[in-house]
Design a protein around this motif. Structure first.
Motif, mmCIF file in Angstrom:
data_model
loop_
_atom_site.group_PDB
_atom_site.id
_atom_site.type_symbol
_atom_site.label_atom_id
_atom_site.label_comp_id
_atom_site.label_asym_id
_atom_site.label_seq_id
_atom_site.Cartn_x
_atom_site.Cartn_y
_atom_site.Cartn_z
ATOM 1 N N TRP A 39 6.408 1.210 -7.990
ATOM 2 C CA TRP A 39 6.346 0.937 -6.546
ATOM 3 C C TRP A 39 7.509 1.546 -5.783
ATOM 4 C CZ3 TRP A 39 8.764 -1.108 -2.337
ATOM 5 C CH2 TRP A 39 7.959 -1.460 -1.240
ATOM 6 N N ARG A 82 8.246 5.747 -3.345
ATOM 7 C CA ARG A 82 8.412 5.619 -1.896
ATOM 8 C C ARG A 82 9.832 5.912 -1.429
ATOM 9 N NH1 ARG A 82 4.689 1.861 -3.555
ATOM 10 N NH2 ARG A 82 2.893 1.532 -2.173
ATOM 11 N N LYS A 104 11.166 8.346 1.358
ATOM 12 C CA LYS A 104 11.068 8.025 2.788
ATOM 13 C C LYS A 104 12.382 7.439 3.299
ATOM 14 C CE LYS A 104 6.195 6.733 2.241
ATOM 15 N NZ LYS A 104 5.212 5.644 2.444
ATOM 16 N N TRP A 129 13.939 -1.490 5.634
ATOM 17 C CA TRP A 129 13.016 -0.441 5.181
ATOM 18 C C TRP A 129 12.050 -0.997 4.142
ATOM 19 C CZ3 TRP A 129 12.427 1.637 0.244
ATOM 20 C CH2 TRP A 129 11.556 2.726 0.165
ATOM 21 N N ASP A 137 9.404 -3.029 5.835
ATOM 22 C CA ASP A 137 8.481 -2.147 6.566
ATOM 23 C C ASP A 137 7.474 -1.516 5.602
ATOM 24 O OD1 ASP A 137 9.669 -2.702 8.958
ATOM 25 O OD2 ASP A 137 10.889 -0.869 9.020
ATOM 26 N N GLU A 138 7.946 -1.079 4.426
ATOM 27 C CA GLU A 138 7.057 -0.479 3.428
ATOM 28 C C GLU A 138 6.023 -1.486 2.939
ATOM 29 O OE1 GLU A 138 6.605 2.690 1.926
ATOM 30 O OE2 GLU A 138 7.608 3.141 3.815
ATOM 31 N N GLN A 160 3.371 -1.990 5.587
ATOM 32 C CA GLN A 160 2.464 -0.855 5.689
ATOM 33 C C GLN A 160 1.444 -0.856 4.565
ATOM 34 O OE1 GLN A 160 4.479 2.924 6.165
ATOM 35 N NE2 GLN A 160 5.981 2.036 7.555
#
Length: 301
Positions: free
Chosen positions: A108, A112, A115, A290, A293-294, A297
């Motif tokens: 996971w 990511r 970003k 962050w 936020d991930e 999303q």
């Protein structure tokens, strides 16, 4: 002032050795030789007229008096560090040490993380992949992503829920085709991958599917991590229980399927642990925002 406070430098050696139960590990942390640690502690014992450590195999075990001293020295140093943190604050840019379970980091977080690096190029991330508890207070890590909520916590740590997901069965497409999986009870005759985790139990999932599992009749394979389970299942060796965040990329690549959409809840939860008074709180807050936020999303996709 108490004259014994002249031993403050030696007490720093003592605290490190007591925490690691090892002179050699303390030496590494303090950037000195093992002999320097040993000699300093021996002088401290002579000055205090009491034995602080006993050797047991490769470990240095505290005596009763050593344990008493450690509890007070550790809390005293923690208070000093707390005071320094309150008057000092590192800039936002700088290294951030993040620990996470191996499977969560690989499946996971790491896919990511690019970003975050684009948004915050001045905050390089060092990932410490582990399933063991790490010392946040002494700077081993700045952010601990922990599976479950049983990480040792106290008033100096901030805990918040990051992600919570239901658990489902997963298997390879080839296995599903060979067994012509259409009913949950067919999994009772399949090899089942088992975790030593009270929240991830096949018996609980079968109960949710209105089935009874006879543990004596089941074929088991025990593994310690999600990655090991994924590898076995991708190879066609039975089925395992996992969450979408762990298995999603394998599903996207056609290596795994979710044969039944029967969810087990509560499933798996990941919490964030951080030190409330860390001098790196600005970069910790940036990383925490962050992460959330991930997660939001992913939930909206």
């Amino acid at each position: 002032m108490d004259k014994r406070l002249r031993h403050l430098a030696a007490l720093r050696y003592f605290e490190s050795a007591a925490r690691f139960q090892s002179y050699s590990k303390a030496a590494i942390e303090l950037c000195v030789s093992q002999a320097a640690v040993s000699q300093t502690i021996r002088r401290l014992e002579d000055d205090l007229a009491c034995k602080l450590f006993l050797r047991k195999g490769r470990n240095m075990i505290l005596t009763a008096k050593g344990e008493t001293l450690q509890s007070h020295v550790s809390s005293g140093f923690a208070q000093v560090a707390l005071g320094l943190n309150k008057i000092q604050n590192e800039p936002r840019d700088g290294l951030l040490k993040v620990s996470a379970p191996t499977s969560f980091a690989a499946r996971w977080l790491l896919p990511r993380l690019w970003k975050f690096s684009l948004d915050y190029p001045g905050i390089p991330i060092r990932i410490i992949s582990t399933c063991e508890s790490l010392d946040i207070q002494h700077g081993e890590v700045d952010v601990a992503i922990w599976q479950g909520d049983k990480q040792e916590s106290d008033d100096s740590l901030h805990k918040e829920l990051l992600l919570e997901e239901a658990i489902y069965p997963f298997c390879s497409p080839a296995l599903a085709d060979s067994l012509k999986l259409s009913k949950p009870e067919q999994l009772l005759s399949c090899w089942l991958i088992h975790f030593e985790n009270s929240n991830i139990q096949w018996s609980n999932w079968f109960e949710k599917a209105s089935l009874t599992m006879d543990k004596e009749a089941i074929q088991w394979m025990e593994v310690g991590t999600f990655d090991m389970a994924m590898s076995a299942v991708i190879a066609g060796h039975g089925a395992c229980l996992a969450s979408d965040c762990i298995a999603a990329d394998f599903v996207d690549r056609g290596l795994l399927i979710k044969p039944f959409n029967i969810e087990l809840t509560p499933g798996i939860a990941f919490h964030l642990f951080t030190a409330k008074e860390s001098p790196r709180r600005e970069r910790i807050q940036a990383f925490s925002r962050w992460l959330h936020d991930e997660v939001s999303q992913v939930g909206n996709n």
